[in-house]
Design a protein around this motif. Structure first.
Motif, PDB file in Angstrom:
ATOM      1  N   LYS A   5     -22.292  58.764 -25.343  1.00 32.33           N
ATOM      2  CA  LYS A   5     -21.630  59.085 -26.548  1.00 32.33           C
ATOM      3  C   LYS A   5     -21.199  57.540 -27.185  1.00 32.33           C
ATOM      4  CE  LYS A   5     -19.400  63.383 -25.473  1.00 32.33           C
ATOM      5  NZ  LYS A   5     -17.998  64.020 -24.689  1.00 32.33           N
ATOM      6  N   TYR A   6     -20.570  56.589 -26.252  1.00 32.78           N
ATOM      7  CA  TYR A   6     -20.313  55.463 -26.810  1.00 32.78           C
ATOM      8  C   TYR A   6     -21.527  54.574 -27.284  1.00 32.78           C
ATOM      9  CZ  TYR A   6     -16.729  51.820 -27.069  1.00 32.78           C
ATOM     10  OH  TYR A   6     -15.999  50.893 -27.703  1.00 32.78           O
ATOM     11  N   GLU A   7     -22.530  54.714 -26.678  1.00 32.86           N
ATOM     12  CA  GLU A   7     -23.870  54.189 -26.820  1.00 32.86           C
ATOM     13  C   GLU A   7     -23.955  54.385 -28.192  1.00 32.86           C
ATOM     14  OE1 GLU A   7     -28.018  52.215 -26.081  1.00 32.86           O
ATOM     15  OE2 GLU A   7     -26.605  52.643 -24.407  1.00 32.86           O
ATOM     16  N   GLN A   8     -24.003  55.743 -28.664  1.00 35.14           N
ATOM     17  CA  GLN A   8     -24.673  56.301 -29.893  1.00 35.14           C
ATOM     18  C   GLN A   8     -23.431  55.654 -31.026  1.00 35.14           C
ATOM     19  OE1 GLN A   8     -27.247  57.577 -30.517  1.00 35.14           O
ATOM     20  NE2 GLN A   8     -27.597  57.379 -28.215  1.00 35.14           N
ATOM     21  N   GLU A   9     -22.204  55.863 -30.655  1.00 32.94           N
ATOM     22  CA  GLU A   9     -21.005  55.276 -31.644  1.00 32.94           C
ATOM     23  C   GLU A   9     -21.324  53.824 -32.095  1.00 32.94           C
ATOM     24  OE1 GLU A   9     -16.545  55.055 -32.362  1.00 32.94           O
ATOM     25  OE2 GLU A   9     -17.089  55.945 -30.664  1.00 32.94           O
ATOM     26  N   LEU A  10     -21.681  52.961 -30.793  1.00 32.46           N
ATOM     27  CA  LEU A  10     -22.040  51.607 -31.347  1.00 32.46           C
ATOM     28  C   LEU A  10     -23.446  51.478 -32.241  1.00 32.46           C
ATOM     29  CD1 LEU A  10     -22.328  49.399 -27.890  1.00 32.46           C
ATOM     30  CD2 LEU A  10     -20.794  49.133 -29.949  1.00 32.46           C
ATOM     31  N   ARG A  11     -24.141  52.259 -31.878  1.00 32.75           N
ATOM     32  CA  ARG A  11     -25.390  52.160 -32.699  1.00 32.75           C
ATOM     33  C   ARG A  11     -25.083  52.738 -34.117  1.00 32.75           C
ATOM     34  NH1 ARG A  11     -29.570  50.382 -30.024  1.00 32.75           N
ATOM     35  NH2 ARG A  11     -29.730  50.719 -28.037  1.00 32.75           N
ATOM     36  N   GLN A  12     -24.495  53.529 -34.492  1.00 30.14           N
ATOM     37  CA  GLN A  12     -23.871  53.862 -35.779  1.00 30.14           C
ATOM     38  C   GLN A  12     -23.100  52.868 -36.491  1.00 30.14           C
ATOM     39  OE1 GLN A  12     -21.990  57.774 -35.096  1.00 30.14           O
ATOM     40  NE2 GLN A  12     -24.023  59.018 -34.712  1.00 30.14           N
ATOM     41  N   PRO A  60     -14.710  56.909 -24.401  1.00 29.18           N
ATOM     42  CA  PRO A  60     -14.450  58.260 -23.894  1.00 29.18           C
ATOM     43  C   PRO A  60     -14.381  58.483 -22.584  1.00 29.18           C
ATOM     44  CG  PRO A  60     -16.600  58.238 -24.846  1.00 29.18           C
ATOM     45  CD  PRO A  60     -16.197  56.760 -24.994  1.00 29.18           C
ATOM     46  N   THR A  61     -13.256  58.717 -22.006  1.00 26.10           N
ATOM     47  CA  THR A  61     -13.130  58.591 -20.425  1.00 26.10           C
ATOM     48  C   THR A  61     -12.303  60.128 -20.182  1.00 26.10           C
ATOM     49  OG1 THR A  61     -11.095  57.675 -21.007  1.00 26.10           O
ATOM     50  CG2 THR A  61     -12.777  56.182 -20.548  1.00 26.10           C
ATOM     51  N   GLU A  62     -12.508  61.118 -20.845  1.00 27.21           N
ATOM     52  CA  GLU A  62     -11.694  62.158 -20.426  1.00 27.21           C
ATOM     53  C   GLU A  62     -12.683  63.427 -20.362  1.00 27.21           C
ATOM     54  OE1 GLU A  62      -7.436  62.462 -21.881  1.00 27.21           O
ATOM     55  OE2 GLU A  62      -8.513  61.690 -23.803  1.00 27.21           O
ATOM     56  N   GLY A  63     -14.008  63.155 -20.368  1.00 27.85           N
ATOM     57  CA  GLY A  63     -14.906  64.529 -20.366  1.00 27.85           C
ATOM     58  C   GLY A  63     -15.481  64.729 -19.092  1.00 27.85           C
ATOM     59  N   ASN A  64     -14.714  64.076 -17.849  1.00 31.12           N
ATOM     60  CA  ASN A  64     -15.186  64.291 -16.522  1.00 31.12           C
ATOM     61  C   ASN A  64     -16.899  64.269 -16.539  1.00 31.12           C
ATOM     62  OD1 ASN A  64     -12.776  64.929 -15.530  1.00 31.12           O
ATOM     63  ND2 ASN A  64     -12.856  67.031 -16.455  1.00 31.12           N
ATOM     64  N   GLU A  65     -17.659  63.587 -17.444  1.00 33.85           N
ATOM     65  CA  GLU A  65     -18.941  63.329 -17.202  1.00 33.85           C
ATOM     66  C   GLU A  65     -19.316  61.914 -17.605  1.00 33.85           C
ATOM     67  OE1 GLU A  65     -21.564  64.866 -16.189  1.00 33.85           O
ATOM     68  OE2 GLU A  65     -20.430  66.951 -15.841  1.00 33.85           O
TER      69      GLU A  65
END
Length: 239
Positions: free
Chosen positions: A116-123, A104-109
């Protein structure tokens, strides 16, 4: 770790060899584990590999596609690694959209998006907080400065040891990137490196002693196989 270094005659030969290896690794992973988890690199060198993969008769529903790093730009931006891989490969094969996992690269954070990507990986990998997922294949490039993914010389990202994903920094521009410990958990890591401009960094990366702060690709020492596929122009210095 098993280490393999191959110097191919030119960039086309490098692409052909990498295609053979990647297809072999995909088929082995699917045979042994029922799917293949593959992390893609950006840059110009792997693009013809992706184009070639789009013509392969593979069981696309059994691939899970990730990215090892991403510039912090929208996916339709010319610099987007995701955008390049989709145009060269993923848009041309019947891979389920749920099997494609862009950063994800559009949240300005950037830090929040890295989380978020860490959590997606872990899931997807079903691993707990202290474990690192084991990718079947991670493709990497290397810059003239010896960086890989978005692990740049003398940046904070090089020191991260307790996370899978962190924020990289290129001249003040944030990136999202795999950490060195995550890359090193892979079953197979494959560097694709082309061009004479890479010779000075390669000399340091293959030297018996040198600084990984200065040449971050030295940090990559996976538990599985490490492949360095070089064209003649890049690999000349190692002969």
């Amino acid at each position: 770790m098993e280490k393999f270094v191959e110097i191919l005659s030119d960039k086309q030969a490098l692409v052909e060899r990498s295609l053979t290896l990647v297809v072999e690794k995909i088929k082995t992973a699917i045979s042994e584990r029922g799917q293949c988890t593959l992390a893609l690199a950006g840059g110009s060198t792997p693009k013809p590999l992706y184009e070639a993969l789009s013509h392969q008769p593979l069981p696309w529903e059994k691939l899970q596609i990730f990215w090892g790093d991403e510039r912090y730009v929208p996916p339709d931006h010319p610099d987007s690694n995701q955008g390049m891989a989709r145009q060269a490969w993923l848009n041309h094969v019947p891979i389920p959209d749920s099997n494609i996992h862009p950063m994800p690269t559009e949240g300005n954070e950037p830090a929040s998006d890295a989380d978020k990507y860490e959590q997606e990986l872990r899931q997807v990998f079903n691993v707990s907080g202290s474990e690192f997922p084991s990718f079947d294949v991670i493709l990497l490039g290397m810059g003239d400065d010896g960086h890989t993914a978005s692990l740049f010389p003398h940046t904070e990202a090089l020191k991260v040891r307790d996370r899978c994903i962190t924020v990289g920094n290129k001249d003040g521009q944030p990136r999202i990137t795999f950490t060195a410990p995550l890359i090193n958990q892979a079953r197979c890591v494959m560097f694709l490196v082309a061009g004479a401009s890479k010779q000075p960094a390669l000399a340091q990366i293959f030297a018996p002693t040198a600084s990984s702060e200065e040449y971050p690709s030295r940090l990559i020492q996976p538990q599985g196989e490490l492949w360095w596929l070089l064209d003649q122009a890049a690999g000349e210095i190692l002969k």
